[in-house]
Design an enzyme around this catalytic site. Structure first.
Site, mmCIF file in Angstrom:
data_model
loop_
_atom_site.group_PDB
_atom_site.id
_atom_site.type_symbol
_atom_site.label_atom_id
_atom_site.label_comp_id
_atom_site.label_asym_id
_atom_site.label_seq_id
_atom_site.Cartn_x
_atom_site.Cartn_y
_atom_site.Cartn_z
ATOM 1 N N HIS A 1 0.795 -1.201 -0.038
ATOM 2 C CA HIS A 1 -0.017 0.039 -0.147
ATOM 3 C C HIS A 1 0.869 1.357 0.029
ATOM 4 O O HIS A 1 0.751 2.081 -0.963
ATOM 5 C CB HIS A 1 -1.017 -0.064 1.229
ATOM 6 C CG HIS A 1 -1.811 1.252 1.533
ATOM 7 N ND1 HIS A 1 -2.525 1.872 0.450
ATOM 8 C CD2 HIS A 1 -1.625 2.166 2.479
ATOM 9 C CE1 HIS A 1 -2.937 3.059 1.004
ATOM 10 N NE2 HIS A 1 -2.507 2.982 2.070
ATOM 11 N N HIS B 1 3.437 7.023 5.132
ATOM 12 C CA HIS B 1 2.329 8.023 5.625
ATOM 13 C C HIS B 1 1.460 7.045 6.762
ATOM 14 O O HIS B 1 0.708 7.849 7.517
ATOM 15 C CB HIS B 1 1.350 8.137 4.550
ATOM 16 C CG HIS B 1 0.502 6.949 3.820
ATOM 17 N ND1 HIS B 1 1.118 6.374 3.127
ATOM 18 C CD2 HIS B 1 -0.738 6.747 4.199
ATOM 19 C CE1 HIS B 1 0.124 5.264 2.705
ATOM 20 N NE2 HIS B 1 -1.050 5.744 3.487
ATOM 21 N N GLU C 1 0.488 6.545 12.732
ATOM 22 C CA GLU C 1 -0.924 5.970 12.919
ATOM 23 C C GLU C 1 -1.242 4.489 13.418
ATOM 24 O O GLU C 1 -1.705 4.146 14.267
ATOM 25 C CB GLU C 1 -1.915 6.272 11.932
ATOM 26 C CG GLU C 1 -3.062 5.733 12.138
ATOM 27 C CD GLU C 1 -4.096 6.860 11.938
ATOM 28 O OE1 GLU C 1 -4.119 7.471 10.971
ATOM 29 O OE2 GLU C 1 -5.300 6.757 12.754
ATOM 30 N N ASP C 2 -0.287 3.709 12.699
ATOM 31 C CA ASP C 2 -0.660 2.211 12.730
ATOM 32 C C ASP C 2 0.558 1.407 13.181
ATOM 33 O O ASP C 2 0.295 0.131 13.638
ATOM 34 C CB ASP C 2 -0.883 1.639 11.244
ATOM 35 C CG ASP C 2 -2.031 2.357 10.749
ATOM 36 O OD1 ASP C 2 -3.058 2.633 11.549
ATOM 37 O OD2 ASP C 2 -2.406 1.815 9.459
ATOM 38 N N ASP D 1 -3.405 8.241 -1.468
ATOM 39 C CA ASP D 1 -3.784 7.373 -0.471
ATOM 40 C C ASP D 1 -5.338 6.926 -0.816
ATOM 41 O O ASP D 1 -5.509 5.757 -0.894
ATOM 42 C CB ASP D 1 -3.622 8.047 0.965
ATOM 43 C CG ASP D 1 -4.036 6.990 2.001
ATOM 44 O OD1 ASP D 1 -3.770 5.663 1.809
ATOM 45 O OD2 ASP D 1 -4.470 7.481 3.135
ATOM 46 N N ASP E 1 -22.151 13.226 -27.568
ATOM 47 C CA ASP E 1 -20.564 13.558 -27.309
ATOM 48 C C ASP E 1 -19.917 12.608 -26.477
ATOM 49 O O ASP E 1 -19.444 12.976 -25.167
ATOM 50 C CB ASP E 1 -20.355 14.893 -26.805
ATOM 51 C CG ASP E 1 -21.343 15.204 -25.496
ATOM 52 O OD1 ASP E 1 -22.237 14.338 -25.277
ATOM 53 O OD2 ASP E 1 -21.105 16.535 -25.010
HETATM 54 MN MN MN Z 1 -2.907 4.561 3.775
#
Ligand code: MN
Length: 732
Positions: A61, A86, A90-91, A152, A271
C-alpha cells in the site's frame, strides 16, 4: 489457510520498490535515492507483521501511494518519503520523534498532517466536519499533505474489492462527497475522473458495467469515426508545420452515467468522446498556436458558436488551461475538440504539482489562478470563527463550484463562484466598497444588489457613505468573504445597541435592589430564554424585554427562594394561578412571565399544536402535545393534575422542534437542506446530525420555529428538494 510463499513475496516487494525508484528517477537529485531507500526499509520494518484486508503484505500500500504521488501527481522526493511512511505513525510503534530524527522536519510535518486528518469521516457528522476543516488547514500549510491523502484515497478505492460491503459504500460516499471535488479543485482531472468512476463501480455496479461494456462494444466503430474525423485536421496541421498529437478518448463512465440520468439512452448521447489536440509549442507562442489550430480545425468543420470556451486567455482558478470548441462532423454529429499545449495538458492531467514544476522553469506566467485560489483558502480559514459544520458547507459552496468571470470598470478581472451577486462582487473589490454598496451598473444598466453575475459582465459598484450592511444582505451573498464582513458589521451594530440596553437594565436592577453581576445575568438569560448576555441587553434596548418583565423576573427570583425552603407547598402554589387565569384554561404566550410553566422536552410543542398543561411536582406546569408519547399515561393516571391549555397570540418566540429527513445521498444535499432552512425561511438551526449508508442518508434536525404554520411551510419546501424522500416531524 493458504500457505504463503514468503520468499516469493519478498521478491515481489523488492520488485515493486524498484519500479517506484525507476519512476522517480527523473526527479531525483544527489542523495535522494538513499533517503527513499531508508524510508522504504523503515516502512517495511514497521509494517512487517501487518497485512491488508486482501491478505497482501501491507507494504504494497505505501509503495503504491508513493508511486501514485510520483507517477500521477508528479511529486518529488519529500513526498515519496512521506508517502512511504504515511501510515506508520498511525498504525505502528514508530513515533513522530523517530521520523523527525531520521527524516527531518519537512517529512515530519507532512506525516503529522496526514495522521491528523486520517480519521476523516470516521465518527458522525460534526467530527467529520472538524476533520475536514483540519484537512483544509493543512491544505494551506503544505498542499502536499492533501495531495498524498488523495493518492492514499485513490489506492484505497482501487483496492476496495476486499473490503466488506458497508465499508465499500462508506468509503465510496466520502470519495464522491469530498475527495473527487477536492481533486477537481486542485486540477487533478485524471484522478478526479478515476475516483468518480470507482465510486460508481461500488454504488451502482450494474450500471457501471453496463456502460463500460457498451463503451467497449462501440470501440471499433468509434475508432473508425475518429480516424475519419481527424484525417483532414492531421493533414492541415502537418502542412502548417505543427508538432502535435491527437487523442480521441471516450468520456468517463461517470460522466456518461450522469448524462443518462437525464433519461437519455447511451445511444442518444452524442458527445461520448472528446478529441484532444496537443501541440508542442514554445512558451511565447502558446496562445497564438492554440488559436491557429482552432482556425485550421474550423476550416474543415463548422463550430457551434455557443460552445467555445477560452481557458487559454483566462485559465480556471484551479489552473486549467485549454481551448474547447464543439464542431459538426461530416456525419452530422457534434464533436468536442480540446486544443492545448503539452504544458497545459500535463497541468490538466496532473494538476498542482505539474503546475509548480513549470513555474520553477519560468516558462509560464499563468500560475496566478491557483496561487490566488490557495490565497483564498487561507483567507476563508482566517475569517472563520463559526462551527466546523458551517465551515465545511461554506467551503464546499465556495470552492467546489464553477466560477464566473466579471470585470471592473477599469477592466480588471474578478473571478467569483457561480451564483455570486453584484454585492459579492462589491465585497470582492474591497470590503469597504461592499459595506457601502448601494447598487450596481452592469454593462451600463442599473441593477439591484441581488443581481446574479454573468460571465463577461462589466460591473460598476455604486456606493454611499450612508449605506451600511443589513440582515437582508445575508440572503443574497454567496461568497464567504462578503458573508463574514456583513456578519461582523451586524455584530458591531448589535453591540452598540446592547451597550444602551446594559445601562437600562443596570438602572432598573439598582432600583429593585439587585446587583448586575454574573449570577444575575445568568438568571436573566434563563428567565428570558435568550442565548447570551449580548442578546439580553439588545432585547432590553430594543424594548423586546420591558421594565415590567424585569419586575416579574425579580418576583420569580423571590418565588424560587421561597420554594427552596418549603418544597411541599409547591403543588398548591402552582395550581392556583392556573385556575385564576382565563376560566380554567392556561393561555400560553402572554403569561409566560406570570406563571411558572415550560415546554415538555419529550414532545417539544410549538404554537398551533394541540396541547395540555401538566402540573409537575418540582418543575411547574409542563406543556405537552396531546399526541405526546407520554400523554396517555399522564392523563390516565394523574387526570387531576391536567389543566387545559391553549395558545395565545405570541410575541416573537421561538420553539425548539425536531425533524427527520430521509433521502438519497448526493453531493451538495446537506447544503441544499440548510439553505432552505436558513436562507429561505430564516429558521435557526440548533443542530444537525446526518448518517449516511447504502447511498441513503438520514438526518435529524433541531430547529427553532415560531409555530406549526412555519413548520408546515418548511416541511413542504424541504420535500421539494431533489433526492429528499421524506421529511417528518419527530414524535418525540
Ligand atoms: Mn494509507
Amino acid at each position: 489457510m493458504l500457505a504463503i510463499d514468503i520468499e516469493q513475496e519478498n521478491k515481489e516487494i523488492i520488485n515493486r520498490y524498484r519500479k517506484l525508484l525507476k519512476l522517480a528517477k527523473p526527479v531525483l537529485k544527489d542523495g535522494d535515492a538513499k533517503i527513499i531507500k531508508k524510508a522504504f526499509y523503515a516502512s517495511l520494518q514497521a509494517h512487517k507483521d501487518m497485512r491488508r484486508k486482501s491478505g497482501e503484505p501491507y507494504i504494497y500500500h505505501p509503495i503504491a501511494v508513493a508511486q501514485i504521488a510520483v507517477e500521477e501527481i508528479g511529486l518529488g522526493t519529500t513526498s515519496i518519503v512521506a508517502a512511504l511512511l504515511h501510515d506508520v505513525v498511525e498504525d505502528t510503534h514508530l513515533e513522530l520523534e523517530d521520523i523527525q530524527r531520521d527524516f527531518g522536519p519537512k517529512v515530519t510535518s507532512i506525516i503529522d498532517g496526514l495522521t491528523k486528518i486520517s480519521g476523516v469521516f470516521e465518527h458522525g457528522s460534526s467530527q467529520q466536519a472538524e476533520n475536514f476543516r483540519k484537512m483544509v488547514l493543512t491544505l494551506s500549510d503544505d498542499v502536499r499533505v492533501v495531495l498524498i491523502k488523495l493518492a492514499d484515497r485513490l489506492h484505497n478505492m482501487r483496492t476496495l474489492d476486499s473490503m466488506p460491503r458497508e465499508k465499500q459504500l462508506k468509503i465510496a460516499s466520502e470519495t464522491i462527497y469530498l475527495y473527487a471535488p477536492l481533486a477537481h479543485r486542485l486540477g487533478l482531472y485524471a484522478i478526479k475522473t478515476e475516483l468518480e468512476d470507482l465510486y460508481l463501480k461500488y454504488t451502482d455496479t450494474e450500471k457501471y458495467f453496463e456502460i463500460a461494456g457498451k463503451i467497449k462494444q462501440t470501440k471499433s466503430a468509434r475508432d473508425k469515426f475518429i480516424k475519419d474525423f481527424i484525417a483532414p485536421i492531421t493533414e492541415n496541421l502537418e502542412k502548417a508545420d505543427f508538432k502535435f498529437e491527437i487523442k480521441g478518448r471516450p468520456k468517463s463512465i461517470f460522466s456518461i452515467w450522469n448524462k443518462m440520468k437525464g433519461h437519455t439512452s447511451f445511444e442518444e448521447i452524442y458527445d461520448l468522446f472528446a478529441i484532444r489536440v496537443i501541440v508542442d509549442s514554445q512558451p511565447e507562442n502558446e496562445k497564438a498556436d492554440c488559436w491557429k489550430i482552432y482556425s485550421i480545425i474550423t476550416d474543415s468543420y463548422k463550430p457551434n458558436p455557443d460552445r467555445l470556451r477560452d481557458w487559454v486567455s483566462t485559465p480556471k482558478a484551479n489552473g486549467y488551461e485549454s481551448l474547447h470548441t464543439t464542431v459538426m462532423s461530416n456525419t452530422g454529429q457534434w464533436v468536442e475538440v480540446q486544443i492545448r499545449t503539452k504544458r497545459m495538458d500535463e497541468i490538466a492531467e496532473k494538476g498542482y504539482a505539474a503546475h509548480w514544476k513549470y513555474k520553477e522553469t519560468g516558462s509560464s506566467n499563468k500560475e496566478a489562478g491557483l496561487e490566488a485560489w490557495l490565497g483564498k483558502v487561507r483567507e476563508i480559514i482566517e475569517q472563520h470563527d463559526s462551527s466546523a459544520l458551517d465551515f465545511m458547507d461554506d467551503f464546499r459552496q465556495n470552492f467546489f463550484r464553477d466560477e464566473v468571470y466579471a470585470f471592473t470598470p477599469k477592466g480588471e478581472l474578478k473571478i467569483l463562484p457561480n451564483g455570486s451577486t453584484a454585492l459579492d462582487f462589491a465585497f470582492e473589490i474591497h470590503s469597504h466598497i461592499g459595506s457601502h454598496c448601494l447598487g450596481a451598473k452592469v454593462n451600463q444598466k442599473l441593477v439591484p444588489l441581488s443581481y446574479i453575475v454573468k460571465n463577461g459582465d462589466q460591473i460598476e459598484i455604486l456606493t454611499s457613505s450612508k449605506q451600511k450592511p443589513s440582515e437582508d444582505w445575508l440572503k443574497f451573498v454567496v461568497t464567504s468573504k462578503a458573508r463574514a464582513k456583513i456578519k461582523d458589521s451586524l455584530k458591531e451594530d448589535k453591540k452598540k445597541i446592547a451597550e444602551e440596553g446594559k445601562e437600562i437594565i443596570q438602572r432598573k436592577l439598582e432600583h429593585l435592589k439587585l446587583e448586575l453581576n454574573n449570577e444575575t445575568v445568568q438568571h436573566l438569560i434563563t428567565f428570558f430564554n435568550v442565548k447570551s448576555s449580548l442578546d439580553l441587553y439588545y432585547n432590553v434596548a430594543k424594548g423586546i424585554i420591558e421594565v415590567p418583565d424585569i419586575k416579574r423576573f425579580k418576583e420569580s427570583l423571590e418565588q424560587k427562594k421561597f420554594e427552596k425552603k418549603e418544597p411541599e407547598t409547591k403543588l398548591n402554589n402552582l395550581t392556583k394561578p392556573a385556575q385564576t387565569i382565563g376560566k380554567d384554561t392556561l393561555l400560553i404566550g402572554d403569561d409566560l412571565a406570570k406563571i411558572d410553566y415550560s415546554f415538555a422536552k419529550c414532545c417539544n410543542p410549538i404554537p398551533g399544536d394541540d396541547v395540555f398543561g401538566f402540573v409537575t411536582v418540582s418543575e411547574g406546569i409542563k406543556i405537552h402535545r396531546t399526541n405526546c408519547p407520554n400523554a396517555v399515561e399522564l392523563v390516565s393516571n394523574f387526570g387531576y393534575r391536567v389543566i387545559k391549555a391553549k395558545w395565545n397570540s405570541q410575541k416573537e418566540l421561538s420553539f425548539l422542534t425536531s425533524l427527520n429527513i430521509i433521502g438519497t445521498d448526493r453531493v451538495g444535499i446537506i447544503n441544499d437542506v440548510t439553505k432552505v432552512i436558513s436562507n429561505e425561511l430564516r429558521v435557526n438551526i440548533r443542530s444537525i446530525t446526518i448518517d449516511s449508508n447504502d447511498g441513503m442518508f438520514e438526518g435529524s434536525l433541531m430547529l427553532f420555529v415560531n409555530d406549526t404554520r412555519q413548520l408546515d411551510t418548511l416541511i413542504t419546501k424541504l420535500q421539494a428538494i431533489p433526492d429528499i424522500v421524506s421529511v417528518t416531524r419527530s414524535s418525540v
